[in-house]
Design an enzyme around this catalytic site. Structure first.
Site, PDB file in Angstrom:
ATOM      1  CG  ASN A 215      -0.220  -0.109   2.504  1.00  0.00           C
ATOM      2  OD1 ASN A 215       0.568   0.767   2.847  1.00  0.00           O
ATOM      3  ND2 ASN A 215      -0.437  -1.185   3.259  1.00  0.00           N
ATOM      4  CE  LYS A 294       8.060 -12.685 -14.102  1.00  0.00           C
ATOM      5  NZ  LYS A 294       8.876 -12.170 -15.178  1.00  0.00           N
ATOM      6  N   PRO A 310      -3.408 -11.594  10.350  1.00  0.00           N
ATOM      7  CG  PRO A 310      -1.341 -11.927  11.374  1.00  0.00           C
ATOM      8  CD  PRO A 310      -2.066 -12.117  10.080  1.00  0.00           C
ATOM      9  CG  ASP A 311      -6.748  -6.606  14.218  1.00  0.00           C
ATOM     10  OD1 ASP A 311      -5.850  -5.892  14.710  1.00  0.00           O
ATOM     11  OD2 ASP A 311      -7.892  -6.177  13.979  1.00  0.00           O
ATOM     12  CB  ILE A 312      -0.541  -6.693  14.835  1.00  0.00           C
ATOM     13  CG1 ILE A 312      -0.093  -7.508  13.621  1.00  0.00           C
ATOM     14  CG2 ILE A 312       0.570  -6.625  15.872  1.00  0.00           C
ATOM     15  CD1 ILE A 312       1.007  -6.863  12.786  1.00  0.00           C
ATOM     16  CG  PHE A 328      -2.035   5.800  13.715  1.00  0.00           C
ATOM     17  CD1 PHE A 328      -1.475   5.632  14.971  1.00  0.00           C
ATOM     18  CD2 PHE A 328      -1.744   6.961  13.007  1.00  0.00           C
ATOM     19  CE1 PHE A 328      -0.659   6.607  15.521  1.00  0.00           C
ATOM     20  CE2 PHE A 328      -0.927   7.945  13.543  1.00  0.00           C
ATOM     21  CZ  PHE A 328      -0.380   7.767  14.801  1.00  0.00           C
ATOM     22  CE  LYS A 342      -7.505   0.469  14.075  1.00  0.00           C
ATOM     23  NZ  LYS A 342      -6.756   0.697  12.845  1.00  0.00           N
ATOM     24  CE  LYS A 346      -8.775  -3.581  15.596  1.00  0.00           C
ATOM     25  NZ  LYS A 346      -7.781  -3.343  14.573  1.00  0.00           N
TER      26      LYS A 346
END
Ligand SMILES: Cc1cc2nc3c(=O)[nH]c(=O)nc-3n(C[C@H](O)[C@H](O)[C@H](O)COP(=O)(O)O)c2cc1C
Length: 400
Positions: A215, A294, A310-312, A328, A342, A346
């Site tokens: 990204n 490849k 995974p959601d660290i 963030f 969020k 969390k």
């Protein structure tokens, strides 16, 4: 809340003595001015053999001083008045002779007199630069020990190739590192004794040996936070995805590529962490089965199966021994509701939200802080200034 430039309101007397490294002091003066300091340059007579006062005058926009009998100061007391509203004298380069004069408390030129006549509110920082034999000489060792005993901050010297062609300790610390020392000197140690773990940058998820999904995160916000946290006295570990950024001085970095690598690095370094700041733009999904070879161009179209990463942050925040966790949220729309969701889902004490159009990949950022008290918008500012404001907020919440 208004982030301010690092050294605004600070007055620094930059002392330049007669060593070859004096040419680097012009760059140092420029960096100090850029950081917002009011910079007054005082040169020894010898320094003027290496670089001219006009250079410093142009860079700082102020008169340069070197003569104690200079009549430009209305009361003729330059040797007193130049430091009265200064918070720091930084001598860079400091010659062996200059250090000897300071250690003896001599006052035989303007710079040494200013050092002797300064009051308690004005610190002295010295960056030695000399031939390695001069630096290692017992006389210089004694003089340096005396200065340290007197409360002088010594920066360097660094080791390496010297102007005379010899190799060893005696090089002036580079201007950017001296600026960092000055910034650190002026930063209140609000995170002293704290251990901070930060993730930064993008992650990179392999499709095959030469292709990845990634990204647009540059890593700048996470690196700025790491730098600001070190300045505030924290021990900082930065788990970084692929970026092109220089490692801030004093930060320990662990390089990773994928979200799973990042998760493992975070978990392995969590012990003892007081504050975890999850800034990295972690890929939510990765290719289900990356090809070991490849992928060749054959079919007209192809589809890629993706699986969840995974959601660290969620994993860290859910632990019984969770540190203070900061998330963030970079959103393209409906920032308030996504950021608050969020935070609640969390159970984070703090979320920093920004619209991707306002910060992702750019030099500055416009963010809103969300905590139990509500939303706190910050003004648009450089990522360094935003990082300082975020850390101030964190240290207030930690104390509360
Ligand atoms: C070409 C040249 C280069 C010098 N470089 C240095 C140096 O890097 N470090 C140092 O301590 N002295 C160096 N010296 C010696 C100083 O210039 C000398 O000790 C002088 O008296 C220092 O004066 P100041 O401390 O008032 O600036 C050099 C001298 C010359 C001629």
């Amino acid at each position: 809340m208004k982030p301010v430039s690092e050294l605004s309101g600070r007055t620094v007397v930059l002392g330049v003595s007669g060593g070859v490294a004096a040419y680097k002091s012009a760059e140092l003066a420029r960096l100090l001015v850029k950081a917002g300091a009011d910079v007054r340059v005082v040169m020894t007579e010898s320094a003027q053999h290496f670089v001219g006062p006009a250079t410093f005058q142009a860079i700082t926009g102020q008169a340069v001083w070197s003569d104690p009998w200079d009549a430009r100061m209305p009361n003729g007391m330059a040797h007193i008045d130049l430091t009265r509203d200064a918070q720091l004298i930084l001598i860079a380069p400091a010659t062996a002779d200059c250090i000897a004069r300071l250690a003896q408390g001599r006052a035989d030129d303007l710079l040494s007199t200013l050092c002797l006549a300064r009051d308690e509110g004005c610190a002295l920082m010295v960056a030695p630069a000399m031939n390695r034999q001069m630096w290692e000489h017992p006389a210089t060792r004694r003089n340096v020990a005396t200065l340290v005993d007197d409360g002088t901050y010594m920066e360097g010297p660094a080791a390496g190739e010297q102007a005379c062609g010899e190799v060893g300790a005696g090089r002036m610390v580079e201007p950017a590192d001296l600026l960092e020392a000055v910034l650190s000197h002026f930063t209140p140690k609000s995170l002293a004794g704290r251990q901070v773990l930060i993730t930064a940058g993008p992650t990179s998820e392999a499709i095959d040996p030469v292709r990845v999904i990634t990204n647009l995160s540059s890593g700048r916000m996470g690196y700025a936070l790491a730098q600001a946290a070190v300045r505030a006295g924290a021990r900082v570990t930065l788990v970084s995805g692929p970026t092109a950024l220089a490692l801030p001085r004093g930060v320990r970095r662990i390089d990773v590529a994928s979200a799973r690598d990042m998760r493992d690095a975070v978990m392995n370094n969590l012990s003892g962490t007081d504050v975890f700041v999850s800034v990295a733009a972690v890929a939510d999904y990765r290719p289900a089965s990356p090809s070991g070879r490849k992928i060749k161009k054959s079919a007209d179209s192809m589809s890629l199966e993706l699986v969840r990463n995974p959601d660290i942050l969620a994993e860290v925040a859910a632990r019984a021994d969770a540190p203070f966790c900061v998330g963030f949220a970079a959103e393209s729309h409906e920032l308030d509701s996504y950021a608050q969701d969020k935070r609640r889902s969390k159970r984070l004490p703090l979320v920093v939200g920004n619209l991707v159009s306002d910060g992702l990949g750019s030099e500055d950022n416009l963010v809103v802080l969300y905590d139990d008290e509500g939303r706190h918008p910050l003004e648009r500012a450089s990522k360094a200034a935003v990082a300082r404001a975020i850390l101030e907020h964190i240290s207030r919440l930690l104390k509360g």
